[in-house]
Design an enzyme around this catalytic site. Structure first.
Site, PDB file in Angstrom:
ATOM      1  N   ARG A 159      64.609  29.696  36.439  1.00 18.20           N
ATOM      2  CA  ARG A 159      64.187  28.390  36.956  1.00 18.20           C
ATOM      3  C   ARG A 159      63.104  27.762  36.082  1.00 18.20           C
ATOM      4  NH1 ARG A 159      67.826  30.615  39.086  1.00 18.20           N
ATOM      5  NH2 ARG A 159      68.544  30.296  41.215  1.00 18.20           N
ATOM      6  N   GLU A 174      26.544  31.498  30.245  1.00 20.27           N
ATOM      7  CA  GLU A 174      26.255  32.297  29.061  1.00 20.27           C
ATOM      8  C   GLU A 174      27.561  32.856  28.469  1.00 20.27           C
ATOM      9  OE1 GLU A 174      23.775  35.767  29.732  1.00 20.27           O
ATOM     10  OE2 GLU A 174      22.559  35.187  28.005  1.00 20.27           O
ATOM     11  N   THR A 175      28.395  33.425  29.326  1.00 20.63           N
ATOM     12  CA  THR A 175      29.660  33.994  28.847  1.00 20.63           C
ATOM     13  C   THR A 175      30.562  32.899  28.288  1.00 20.63           C
ATOM     14  OG1 THR A 175      29.450  35.594  30.624  1.00 20.63           O
ATOM     15  CG2 THR A 175      31.531  35.564  29.454  1.00 20.63           C
ATOM     16  N   CYS A 202      28.287  30.212  44.090  1.00 16.66           N
ATOM     17  CA  CYS A 202      29.006  30.648  45.299  1.00 16.66           C
ATOM     18  C   CYS A 202      28.023  31.202  46.326  1.00 16.66           C
ATOM     19  CB  CYS A 202      30.033  31.711  44.943  1.00 16.66           C
ATOM     20  SG  CYS A 202      31.181  31.183  43.676  1.00 16.66           S
ATOM     21  N   ASP A 227      36.986  42.284  32.997  1.00 20.66           N
ATOM     22  CA  ASP A 227      36.095  41.987  34.119  1.00 20.66           C
ATOM     23  C   ASP A 227      35.053  43.089  34.250  1.00 20.66           C
ATOM     24  OD1 ASP A 227      36.053  40.030  36.746  1.00 20.66           O
ATOM     25  OD2 ASP A 227      35.231  42.017  37.161  1.00 20.66           O
ATOM     26  N   ALA A 239      37.920  34.686  41.451  1.00 20.07           N
ATOM     27  CA  ALA A 239      38.806  33.734  42.121  1.00 20.07           C
ATOM     28  C   ALA A 239      39.713  33.019  41.118  1.00 20.07           C
ATOM     29  CB  ALA A 239      37.972  32.714  42.895  1.00 20.07           C
TER      30      ALA A 239
END
Ligand SMILES: [Zn+2]
Length: 344
Positions: free
Chosen positions: A10, A131-132, A186, A58, A37
C-alpha cells in the site's frame, strides 16, 4: 509477489513512494536520538515503513509516567525499569524482522557522536534538550547530513527539516540555547500524547521524502503548531535560506561537537531528575557496586543498570557509569550524591 513486497504494497502504491522509493527507503541507514515520546512514534513508523537500518540511541529507562505518550513501552517495561533502548529494541524487532534495528543504551556526547551517527544517511531528533540538538546540528552540518528537528511540550510542537547548505540550520533558527530554567518542559507544563504523535508523524513524513529523494516536496520553514487551542504557523516558508553569518553553517564553528560548550550534568525532561556523567567513561561492575552499597539502602539490579534507593536519594547507575539522580534538579547536588554513592 513475495511476502516482502506484500508488506509494503500500500505504501508502494502511493505515487510519492513507488517501487523505486521503497527500495531507496530499504537501503537507508537512519539515526534516531531519543526514544521518548517523539522517538517512540518515529521508530515505530520508520520500522513499519521498511527502512533498511535504524540506529536508535537513548540514555534513559522506562518509567510509569512515560506510558501515556510513549507507545513502544508496556507497564512491565516500567516495572522492570528497562533501559528504553532495550525495551524499544525488543518491541521493534517484532514489527518487521527485515529491518536492522541497532538500539544503543548511550548518551549522545561529543566523544561518541561521530561513531553513533556519522555513517547515517539521515538523523531524526527525538531528544528533549537543546544541548544534544546543537551537537546533532554540528555533526550534521560538518558532514553535510540532513536531519529533522522536532520538539514537543504541553499541546504544542515544532519541527524543521535541516538540509545543510540549503535550509537554515538549528543555529540559524536559534543562535543560542535558551538559558536553563527559562523554557517550558514536560515537568512544568506537562504534555499530551497526541501532540507528540503529531510531531513524530510530521518528522517521519519529511524523512520519507528525503529518503526517496523528493526534495521539492519538503517543507523548508520552521513549523510551529499549537493544538489546544489550534493554531499553526510556518516561519520562513519556501524562502527560508541559511544565514550567511551563522556560527555553524556559515562560519563552520562546531563548538558542541568539539566539546567546548558541553556540560557534565543535565536535567532530564519529565523526570525531576539529573543525569550525571562519570569523569572517566568506562564499564561499571554493577555486582561489585551492589556489594559496596549493601546495607545503605534498597538495591535492585538487572543486566543493564542498578537502582539504589536510600532515604536521601534514588540513583540509577548504568553500566557505562552514567547515573540518573532522582528527586533532584540541581546539578551540583546531583554530582555530590553521585560522588558519595557511586564514587569518582
Ligand atoms: Zn546555520
Amino acid at each position: 509477489m513475495s511476502q516482502d513486497s506484500g508488506r509494503y504494497s500500500r505504501q508502494i502504491l502511493f505515487p510519492g513512494i513507488g517501487a523505486a522509493g521503497q527500495s531507496a527507503i530499504r537501503s537507508a541507514t537512519v539515526g534516531l536520538v531519543g526514544l521518548g515520546a517523539l522517538g517512540s512514534g518515529i521508530a515505530d513508523l520508520l520500522v513499519r515503513a521498511g527502512v533498511g537500518r535504524l540506529r536508535a540511541v537513548d540514555r534513559d529507562y522506562v518509567d510509569l509516567s512515560n506510558l501515556h505518550r510513549q507507545g513502544l513501552y508496556t507497564e512491565s517495561d516500567a516495572r522492570e525499569r528497562l533501559p528504553k533502548a532495550v525495551a524499544a529494541g525488543r518491541r521493534l524487532a517484532l514489527l518487521d524482522p527485515e529491518v536492522e534495528v541497532e538500539a544503543r543504551v548511550a548518551d549522545l556526547r561529543p566523544e561518541n557522536a561521530e561513531d553513533l551517527l556519522g555513517d547515517c544517511d539521515l538523523i531524526l531528533d527525538g531528544t528533549d534538550g537543546f544541548e544534544t540538538r546543537y551537537l546533532i546540528n554540528d555533526l550534521a552540518v560538518k558532514r553535510g547530513l540532513p536531519w529533522i528537528y522536532g520538539a514537543c511540550v504541553a499541546a504544542q510542537g515544532m519541527t524543521a527539516n535541516i538540509l545543510p547548505g540549503d535550509t537554515p540550520c538549528l543555529a540559524c533558527l536559534f543562535p543560542d540555547p535558551p538559558p536553563p530554567g527559562t523554557g517550558d518542559t514536560c515537568d512544568t507544563a506537562g504534555i499530551i500524547g497526541p501532540a507528540a504523535s503529531l510531531i513524530a508523524s510530521l518528522q517521519v513524513t519529511e524523512a520519507l521524502k528525503i529518503l526517496v529523494g523528493d526534495r521539492k516536496a519538503l517543507r523548508r520553514g520552521l513549523l510551529s503548531i499549537e493544538l489546544w487551542p489550534y493554531r499553526a504557523v510556518e516561519l520562513g516558508g519556501r524562502s527560508a535560506r541559511p544565514r550567511a553569518d551563522c556560527r555553524v553553517c556559515g562560519e563552520r564553528h562546531f563548538d558542541f561537537l568539539e566539546g567546548d560548550r558541553w556540560s557534565r550534568t543535565v536535567t532530564l525532561c519529565g523526570r525531576d531528575s539529573v543525569q550525571v556523567l562519570p569523569r572517566d567513561p568506562g564499564q561499571v561492575d554493577l555486582g561489585a557496586l551492589a556489594a559496596r552499597l549493601a546495607g545503605q539502602g534498597d538495591i535492585r539490579h538487572n543486566d543493564f543498570l542498578l537502582v539504589f534507593a536510600s532515604q536521601e536519594v534514588e540513583i540509577t547507575v548504568f553500566r557505562d557509569g552514567r547515573a540518573i539522580v532522582k528527586g533532584c534538579t540541581d546539578g551540583a547536588e546531583a554530582r555530590r550524591l553521585y560522588q558519595r554513592y557511586v564514587g569518582a
